[in-house]
Design an enzyme around this catalytic site. Structure first.
Site, PDB file in Angstrom:
ATOM      1  CE  LYS A  38      36.877 -23.910  14.120  1.00  0.00           C
ATOM      2  NZ  LYS A  38      36.050 -23.560  15.279  1.00  0.00           N
ATOM      3  N   GLY A 117      33.162 -18.716  16.084  1.00  0.00           N
ATOM      4  CA  GLY A 117      32.459 -17.639  16.782  1.00  0.00           C
ATOM      5  C   GLY A 117      30.960 -17.853  16.765  1.00  0.00           C
ATOM      6  NE  ARG A 175      26.917 -27.207  35.621  1.00  0.00           N
ATOM      7  CZ  ARG A 175      26.353 -28.340  36.063  1.00  0.00           C
ATOM      8  NH1 ARG A 175      27.111 -29.359  36.419  1.00  0.00           N
ATOM      9  NH2 ARG A 175      25.040 -28.448  36.153  1.00  0.00           N
TER      10      ARG A 175
END
Length: 241
Positions: A38, A117, A175
């Protein structure tokens, strides 16, 4: 050198981290040595360093690398990387990320890299997330919402990646909340149907809403690693080339 994939999203909060963790777990279950990264993380709480996205990815694959190796740029301000770095009087240097990725990729069969983002979010005054993907020379997996608003965001993201000539492996729909009404279910069906017809990339999912995610991230990611969409994606990329 390992094989790798960059996990990006149509927006913040669409599920990049849990998808990255689930995919890493699924690849590891197939016998691959999986590394995670990350490169940039914002909105960190100094009092809870092990609840960060990077820490969750490390735990997903039982990674022994240091948190600083997995995530070389970590900022407290919950804002775009450029703003978060400026707030601390720092500058993000892409060569540090590239060199970190190269060293990790020499130790693993597969590298899963999670973005920050969306693809046009600025990292420096002249570099955005899409440029980082290009510099790492990785294909992208786009994570998007399965409900209302998902069509425009997904197509814009895919178009932006294609303009940079970044291969898009698939669009994985997530979802992000429960479907509480017939209207919401109809909106989701419409979003999925239209994207499958118009995205021009494989469309997988939707992944189920996970109400226990915040409470037990690792368990949720482990379960998600067995979902049809994740196993299908894993087989797609494992058999490629």
């Amino acid at each position: 050198m390992s094989r790798g994939m960059f996990i990006t999203g149509t927006d913040t909060g669409v599920g990049k981290t849990v998808v990255s963790a689930a995919l890493a777990i699924a690849l590891k279950r197939l016998g691959h040595r999986v590394g995670v990264m990350k490169p940039i993380e914002t909105g960190l709480s100094p009092s809870r360093p092990f609840q960060s996205d990077a820490a969750r990815l490390r735990r997903a694959v039982a990674c022994r690398e240091t948190l600083e190796t997995v995530s070389p740029y970590r900022f407290s301000l919950p804002a775009a990387p450029l703003t978060a770095a400026e707030h601390e009087g720092r500058t993000i240097t892409l060569s540090i990320i590239r060199n970190g990725y190269r060293r990790l990729s020499e130790r693993y069969d597969w590298m899963i890299v999670e973005g920050v983002g969306g693809v046009l979010v600025p990292i420096t005054a002249s570099v955005d997330v899409a440029a980082l993907i290009s510099q790492l020379n990785l294909p992208a997996l786009v994570v998007g919402r399965s409900g209302l608003g998902g069509i425009n965001h997904a197509r814009l993201t895919i178009e932006a990646l294609r303009r940079r000539k970044i291969p898009v492996v698939a669009l994985l729909l997530n979802r992000t909340g429960p479907l509480t009404s017939p209207k919401a279910r109809a909106q989701e069906r419409s979003t999925i149907d239209l994207l499958r017809r118009q995205a021009a990339v494989p469309v997988l999912g939707p992944l189920p809403h996970r109400p226990t995610l915040a409470r037990d991230f690792h368990q949720a990611a482990s379960r998600l690693a067995r979902h049809t969409a994740i196993t299908t994606l894993t087989l797609m990329i494992s058999s490629d080339g």
